[in-house]
Design an enzyme around this catalytic site. Structure first.
Site, PDB file in Angstrom:
ATOM      1  N   LYS A 169     -94.795  85.883   9.643  1.00 34.29           N
ATOM      2  CA  LYS A 169     -96.128  85.567  10.145  1.00 34.29           C
ATOM      3  C   LYS A 169     -96.290  84.079  10.398  1.00 34.29           C
ATOM      4  O   LYS A 169     -95.917  83.256   9.540  1.00 34.29           O
ATOM      5  CB  LYS A 169     -97.179  86.026   9.122  1.00 34.29           C
ATOM      6  CG  LYS A 169     -97.210  87.534   8.932  1.00 34.29           C
ATOM      7  CD  LYS A 169     -97.729  88.240  10.174  1.00 34.29           C
ATOM      8  CE  LYS A 169     -97.694  89.742  10.028  1.00 34.29           C
ATOM      9  NZ  LYS A 169     -98.235  90.439  11.199  1.00 34.29           N
ATOM     10  N   ASP A 197     -95.036  86.602  14.361  1.00 34.33           N
ATOM     11  CA  ASP A 197     -96.294  87.254  14.729  1.00 34.33           C
ATOM     12  C   ASP A 197     -97.458  86.358  14.312  1.00 34.33           C
ATOM     13  O   ASP A 197     -97.597  86.042  13.134  1.00 34.33           O
ATOM     14  CB  ASP A 197     -96.366  88.607  13.987  1.00 34.33           C
ATOM     15  CG  ASP A 197     -97.599  89.418  14.343  1.00 34.33           C
ATOM     16  OD1 ASP A 197     -98.404  88.953  15.173  1.00 34.33           O
ATOM     17  OD2 ASP A 197     -97.745  90.522  13.776  1.00 34.33           O
ATOM     18  N   GLU A 223     -95.055  87.450  18.802  1.00 36.07           N
ATOM     19  CA  GLU A 223     -96.012  88.574  18.887  1.00 36.07           C
ATOM     20  C   GLU A 223     -97.448  88.085  18.768  1.00 36.07           C
ATOM     21  O   GLU A 223     -97.750  87.234  17.926  1.00 36.07           O
ATOM     22  CB  GLU A 223     -95.684  89.550  17.759  1.00 36.07           C
ATOM     23  CG  GLU A 223     -96.605  90.750  17.642  1.00 36.07           C
ATOM     24  CD  GLU A 223     -96.067  91.765  16.623  1.00 36.07           C
ATOM     25  OE1 GLU A 223     -94.819  91.904  16.507  1.00 36.07           O
ATOM     26  OE2 GLU A 223     -96.874  92.399  15.938  1.00 36.07           O
ATOM     27  N   GLU A 249    -101.015  95.657  20.132  1.00 33.26           N
ATOM     28  CA  GLU A 249    -101.524  96.520  19.062  1.00 33.26           C
ATOM     29  C   GLU A 249    -103.051  96.589  19.061  1.00 33.26           C
ATOM     30  O   GLU A 249    -103.623  97.473  18.442  1.00 33.26           O
ATOM     31  CB  GLU A 249    -101.000  96.051  17.703  1.00 33.26           C
ATOM     32  CG  GLU A 249    -101.580  94.734  17.235  1.00 33.26           C
ATOM     33  CD  GLU A 249    -100.958  94.250  15.926  1.00 33.26           C
ATOM     34  OE1 GLU A 249     -99.790  93.827  15.962  1.00 33.26           O
ATOM     35  OE2 GLU A 249    -101.634  94.306  14.894  1.00 33.26           O
ATOM     36  N   ASP A 272    -100.052 100.913  19.293  1.00 32.41           N
ATOM     37  CA  ASP A 272     -99.988 101.637  18.024  1.00 32.41           C
ATOM     38  C   ASP A 272    -100.347 103.089  18.308  1.00 32.41           C
ATOM     39  O   ASP A 272    -101.434 103.362  18.820  1.00 32.41           O
ATOM     40  CB  ASP A 272    -100.958 101.026  17.005  1.00 32.41           C
ATOM     41  CG  ASP A 272    -100.739 101.596  15.609  1.00 32.41           C
ATOM     42  OD1 ASP A 272    -100.688 102.841  15.473  1.00 32.41           O
ATOM     43  OD2 ASP A 272    -100.606 100.815  14.659  1.00 32.41           O
ATOM     44  N   HIS A 299     -96.194  99.526  17.557  1.00 33.27           N
ATOM     45  CA  HIS A 299     -96.741  98.926  16.340  1.00 33.27           C
ATOM     46  C   HIS A 299     -96.960 100.037  15.321  1.00 33.27           C
ATOM     47  O   HIS A 299     -97.424 101.122  15.670  1.00 33.27           O
ATOM     48  CB  HIS A 299     -98.071  98.249  16.671  1.00 33.27           C
ATOM     49  CG  HIS A 299     -98.802  97.709  15.475  1.00 33.27           C
ATOM     50  ND1 HIS A 299     -99.855  98.370  14.880  1.00 33.27           N
ATOM     51  CD2 HIS A 299     -98.621  96.570  14.763  1.00 33.27           C
ATOM     52  CE1 HIS A 299    -100.295  97.635  13.851  1.00 33.27           C
ATOM     53  NE2 HIS A 299     -99.563  96.548  13.757  1.00 33.27           N
ATOM     54  N   GLU A 332     -90.918  99.520  13.774  1.00 33.94           N
ATOM     55  CA  GLU A 332     -91.558  98.540  12.893  1.00 33.94           C
ATOM     56  C   GLU A 332     -91.738  99.212  11.539  1.00 33.94           C
ATOM     57  O   GLU A 332     -92.520 100.163  11.402  1.00 33.94           O
ATOM     58  CB  GLU A 332     -92.917  98.093  13.443  1.00 33.94           C
ATOM     59  CG  GLU A 332     -93.657  97.234  12.429  1.00 33.94           C
ATOM     60  CD  GLU A 332     -94.825  96.451  12.993  1.00 33.94           C
ATOM     61  OE1 GLU A 332     -95.396  96.862  14.008  1.00 33.94           O
ATOM     62  OE2 GLU A 332     -95.144  95.408  12.384  1.00 33.94           O
TER      63      GLU A 332
HETATM   64 CA    CA Z   1     -98.594  92.484  14.600  1.00 32.91          CA
END
Ligand code: CA
Length: 379
Positions: A169, A197, A223, A249, A272, A299, A332
């Site tokens: 992240k 991300d 991302e 997502e 997603d 996602h 994922e």
């Molecule tokens: Ca994400």
């Protein structure tokens, strides 16, 4: 056969070790599980990714009355009817997420009625195993040295478990982000794929600066650099960095993705399944992505039911080019603390040595543990 009951289960569980992404700290896990019963004694299960209480209200107050007494076999017809029922007020977000949960449960039901896995109903499988990447490496401490020590250990744990790709992240500020990415690349070495991300935590200026500074660290994709509404921003960023740009997502149905794909805004789209409109809509988006030559990696951030649904989709995502070295979609695999993710399933979705196996039982290929459902249910 007729649908006799539609129930929405709101699940919530605290976690001992909190973690942070660019927007907030996470100290509990929530989930929305939908259960559709029929007069044939067969039950379908679905998972919705979104605020669970809001999803439960839409499901029970708006969708359930339209579904009771109907045949669960008419998937596309029911999808259209439910979507059109709230269309003027809900082309995105909660109504579509709630529809996703219903759609997944209807696919599960149809597979169980016909005695085949969902991926067979969808014309597959194209593949029965999928390489997984570990989603983790969230911030665990505000002390940089401590955080780096914890995340270096975590990354080594993923490598020891057989993962060949992982995601961390960013979006905590330029200095923190670059220090983290540099530390992780040094820790894991060159042979492991690393994704980052930002959870749309950067504006365009920040995202461009960060992307360019991350280029030496062989980043597989960046991302959600900027907010999901700024599709032009994604398209612009793609021209300013060599790092592939991913996202999606927080986008919904074929309508959002048509715009993303036509604008060539992303290198990798990540709808997603439990949010974009369910398996029905995910497959339509996948076919559009193929026509646009854009990668599709779903996602996944839900219960084991959502994970199983993602696996059914991954089994039928097209291989976009016919070549020995063709890129294959990735799973994922959420590796963060979660008290009921896979515990909810009698047999967990198997992920071994970094490879996930597509469940091949009827429907989604998973069965639900009612004791675990009841334990975490809060509605
Ligand atoms: Ca994400």
């Amino acid at each position: 056969m007729k649908i006799t009951a539609v129930r929405a289960h709101v699940l919530e569980a605290p976690i001992a070790d909190r973690f942070a992404f660019s927007q907030t700290w996470v100290d509990r896990r929530v989930g929305l599980v939908v259960e559709i019963e029929t007069d044939a004694g067969i039950t379908g299960w679905g998972d919705g990714y979104g605020p669970p209480w809001a999803l439960a209200t839409v499901i029970e107050r708006y969708y359930a009355p339209r579904l009771i007494g109907r045949s669960p076999l008419a998937g596309d017809a029911l999808w259209e009817e439910l979507y059109n029922g709230l269309r003027d007020h809900g082309q995105r977000g909660v109504p579509v997420q709630a529809l996703s949960a219903i759609d997944i449960a209807l696919w599960d039901l149809r597979g169980k009625v016909l005695g085949v896995p969902v991926h067979v109903l969808m014309g597959g499988p194209i593949r029965s195993t999928v390489r997984a990447y570990a989603t983790g490496l969230y911030r665990r401490s505000d002390d940089r040295a401590e955080n780096h020590r914890l995340l270096a250990d975590e990354a080594r744990g993923y490598i020891d478990a057989g993962f060949t790709a992982m995601k961390t992240k960013v979006g905590f500020g330029f200095d923190d982000d670059i220090a983290l990415v540099e530390m992780l690349r040094r820790s894991i070495g060159d042979g492991i794929e690393l994704f980052v991300d930002a959870n749309h935590g950067c504006d365009r200026v920040q995202a461009t600066r960060l992307a360019r500074a991350m280029e030496p660290f062989d980043i597989g994709w960046f991302e959600e650099p900027v907010e999901p509404e700024d599709v032009e921003g994604y398209a612009e960023l793609r021209t300013r960095t060599s790092i592939p740009i991913a996202g999606g997502e927080c986008s919904f149905t074929r309508h959002d993705f048509r715009r993303i794909l036509e604008m060539r805004a992303m290198d990798v789209i990540q709808p997603d399944t439990a949010s974009c409109g369910g398996l029905t809509e995910a497959k339509r988006i996948a076919d559009m992505a193929w026509a646009h030559g854009t990668r599709y990696n779903p996602h996944v951030w839900g219960t084991g039911i959502g994970l199983a649904a993602a696996m059914q989709l991954l089994a039928v995502l097209p291989t976009t080019v016919p070549a020995f070295g063709a890129h294959q979609p990735l799973l994922e695999y959420d590796s963060t603390p979660h008290p009921f993710r896979q515990d909810l399933l009698v047999e967990p979705v198997l992920v071994e040595d970094g490879i996930a196996h597509v469940p091949d039982g009827p429907g989604l290929g998973v069965e639900i543990r009612r004791d675990v459902l009841d334990r975490w249910r809060v509605n």
